[in-house]
Design a protein around this motif. Structure first.
Motif, PDB file in Angstrom:
ATOM      1  N   PRO A 123       6.334  -4.074  -0.747  1.00 27.15           N
ATOM      2  CA  PRO A 123       5.576  -3.570   0.403  1.00 27.15           C
ATOM      3  C   PRO A 123       5.604  -2.033   0.415  1.00 27.15           C
ATOM      4  CG  PRO A 123       7.075  -5.322   1.080  1.00 27.15           C
ATOM      5  CD  PRO A 123       7.441  -4.967  -0.331  1.00 27.15           C
ATOM      6  N   LEU A 124       4.464  -1.419   0.677  1.00 27.39           N
ATOM      7  CA  LEU A 124       4.405   0.044   0.731  1.00 27.39           C
ATOM      8  C   LEU A 124       3.211   0.478   1.569  1.00 27.39           C
ATOM      9  CD1 LEU A 124       1.916   0.907  -1.366  1.00 27.39           C
ATOM     10  CD2 LEU A 124       3.651   0.422  -3.074  1.00 27.39           C
ATOM     11  N   MET A 125       3.209   1.760   1.925  1.00 24.29           N
ATOM     12  CA  MET A 125       2.110   2.334   2.693  1.00 24.29           C
ATOM     13  C   MET A 125       1.582   3.579   1.982  1.00 24.29           C
ATOM     14  SD  MET A 125       1.996   3.877   6.570  1.00 24.29           S
ATOM     15  CE  MET A 125       1.909   2.305   7.395  1.00 24.29           C
ATOM     16  N   PRO A 126       0.329   3.577   1.534  1.00 21.73           N
ATOM     17  CA  PRO A 126      -0.248   4.781   0.918  1.00 21.73           C
ATOM     18  C   PRO A 126      -0.688   5.786   1.981  1.00 21.73           C
ATOM     19  CG  PRO A 126      -1.476   2.763   0.335  1.00 21.73           C
ATOM     20  CD  PRO A 126      -0.602   2.447   1.488  1.00 21.73           C
ATOM     21  N   SER A 127      -0.747   7.044   1.562  1.00 26.11           N
ATOM     22  CA  SER A 127      -1.444   8.059   2.355  1.00 26.11           C
ATOM     23  C   SER A 127      -2.203   8.958   1.392  1.00 26.11           C
ATOM     24  CB  SER A 127      -0.472   8.896   3.188  1.00 26.11           C
ATOM     25  OG  SER A 127       0.305   9.747   2.370  1.00 26.11           O
ATOM     26  N   MET A 128      -3.314   9.483   1.867  1.00 21.75           N
ATOM     27  CA  MET A 128      -4.136  10.429   1.125  1.00 21.75           C
ATOM     28  C   MET A 128      -4.657   9.872  -0.208  1.00 21.75           C
ATOM     29  SD  MET A 128      -2.369  14.091   2.048  1.00 21.75           S
ATOM     30  CE  MET A 128      -3.733  15.078   1.395  1.00 21.75           C
ATOM     31  N   PHE A 129      -4.666   8.548  -0.389  1.00 23.42           N
ATOM     32  CA  PHE A 129      -5.387   7.996  -1.533  1.00 23.42           C
ATOM     33  C   PHE A 129      -6.832   8.472  -1.420  1.00 23.42           C
ATOM     34  CE2 PHE A 129      -3.049   3.983  -3.267  1.00 23.42           C
ATOM     35  CZ  PHE A 129      -1.940   4.769  -3.563  1.00 23.42           C
ATOM     36  N   THR A 130      -7.366   8.978  -2.504  1.00 27.77           N
ATOM     37  CA  THR A 130      -8.684   9.597  -2.471  1.00 27.77           C
ATOM     38  C   THR A 130      -9.594   9.012  -3.544  1.00 27.77           C
ATOM     39  OG1 THR A 130      -9.871  11.706  -2.684  1.00 27.77           O
ATOM     40  CG2 THR A 130      -7.853  11.480  -3.973  1.00 27.77           C
ATOM     41  N   LEU A 131     -10.898   9.108  -3.328  1.00 23.94           N
ATOM     42  CA  LEU A 131     -11.895   8.707  -4.324  1.00 23.94           C
ATOM     43  C   LEU A 131     -12.453   9.923  -5.066  1.00 23.94           C
ATOM     44  CD1 LEU A 131     -13.969   6.111  -2.222  1.00 23.94           C
ATOM     45  CD2 LEU A 131     -11.785   5.780  -3.396  1.00 23.94           C
ATOM     46  N   ASP A 132     -11.941  11.100  -4.754  1.00 26.90           N
ATOM     47  CA  ASP A 132     -12.451  12.347  -5.337  1.00 26.90           C
ATOM     48  C   ASP A 132     -11.801  12.574  -6.701  1.00 26.90           C
ATOM     49  OD1 ASP A 132     -12.754  15.128  -6.038  1.00 26.90           O
ATOM     50  OD2 ASP A 132     -13.353  15.520  -3.973  1.00 26.90           O
TER      51      ASP A 132
END
Length: 340
Positions: free
Chosen positions: A310-319
């Motif tokens: 289990p984890l929580m991403p932040s600022m995953f981007t498509l750029d």
């Protein structure tokens, strides 16, 4: 060799409504300005450390418009960063270091930009800032949130004025708030995507509130008033792998809405990408000590890249440019605040 920093006590009249792409010509380069206010100890604010993140600039322009013919409640020291990149609408120019990775404590090599940030820091340390605010945008889908680098009640109080969602991190090194956290309560505020009026208004009201503060309370913020997350890893895509979003020919074909996973607690086994003939784990993840920990968080199964826990991403981007220049995003865990 001379400094690349411009130090001034006033801004040109036309600054208030200048476009980001006009600032390089208007100011001549990165600029530190001190604007006198009623309370002496300054609020330090940095904007445009990334040239394409314009919300901070627009918020400051609106703030100065608000106080155009009256005294600022507190002295404001303003650093306007990468105006050359802003002229081209880019995070940074080719050959430039990232302006938010070269502050004191940076692990980057010596450059004129790194020396400039040391100069800004030394000037501000002498002025004993009341607090420091660095204003940013991000490219993925994220809530507005605030980052702190020390779990200290005053720092949490400052950050919670912006958002109930707080992120505590100690890497990457060389970021503005990490440097200033040694001298005063410091925060990075993430105001969502560029061009959103709500982000500009939120940043404006936060900066105005900071100018009006007499002091930051040294009492705990109640647990139920904030959600605090700790950044435990920075995730990168190695250059040896091609990647895309919905691109079936890429080595790593990330799900098309990857950025919708930000600030969501994902269970183990959540699919992040489809893999094409990939035999080794195609992501890198470094923890706060700089250790490689990708295998702790990711696994490959039946041609899929999945979460191993289990984890929580932040600022995953498509750029794709941001992913190559900086990172894919970060991984977080919930973080309990100290009671006293």
């Amino acid at each position: 060799m001379g400094s690349i920093l411009h130090k001034v006590d006033t801004l040109p009249e036309s600054f208030i409504d200048a476009q980001p792409e006009q600032l390089a010509d208007l100011l001549g380069g990165p600029t530190l300005v001190h604007l006198q206010g009623r309370r002496e100890r300054p609020l330090f604010v940095s904007v445009l450390l990334h040239g394409n993140e314009t919300t901070g600039l627009l918020a400051v322009q609106a703030l100065l418009q608000r106080y155009y013919d009256r005294e600022l409640p507190r002295t404001l020291s303003l650093f306007i960063g990468n105006v050359d990149a802003a002229r081209d609408g880019l995070r940074r120019l080719a050959g430039q270091p990232d302006y938010n990775r070269v502050w004191p404590g940076s692990e980057c090599q010596d450059t004129p930009e790194k020396r400039m940030m040391s100069e800004v820091f030394d000037i501000m340390r002498e002025r004993r800032p009341f607090a420091s605010v660095d204003v940013h945008n991000n490219t993925g889908i994220n809530p507005h949130y605030a980052c702190i680098n020390r779990v200290d009640h005053r720092y949490v109080q400052l950050a919670s004025l912006f958002s109930r969602t707080l992120v505590y991190f100690t890497r990457p090194k060389g970021v503005q708030s990490l440097a200033f956290s040694e001298t005063c309560p410091a925060v990075t505020v993430e105001c969502g995507k560029v061009g959103q009026a709500a982000g500009e208004q939120h940043a404006l009201e936060f900066l105005d509130a900071c100018l009006h503060l007499n002091a930051l309370p040294d009492q705990p913020v109640a647990d139920h008033d904030v959600d605090v997350f700790h950044t435990v890893a920075i995730v990168r895509v190695p250059r040896s792998f091609s990647f895309g979003f919905g691109d079936v020919s890429a080595d790593i074909n990330f799900i098309e809405d990857l950025d919708h996973l930000n600030f969501r607690e994902l269970p183990a086994g959540s699919t992040l990408a489809y893999l094409n003939d990939v035999t080794s784990l195609p992501l890198e993840a470094s923890d706060e000590q700089g250790n490689e920990v990708a295998a702790r968080y990711f696994t490959m199964k039946d041609g899929l890249l999945q979460t191993a826990r289990p984890l929580m991403p932040s600022m995953f981007t498509l750029d794709e440019r941001v992913i190559r220049q900086d990172c894919l995003g970060y991984l977080m865990e919930r973080y309990p605040l100290p009671a006293q």
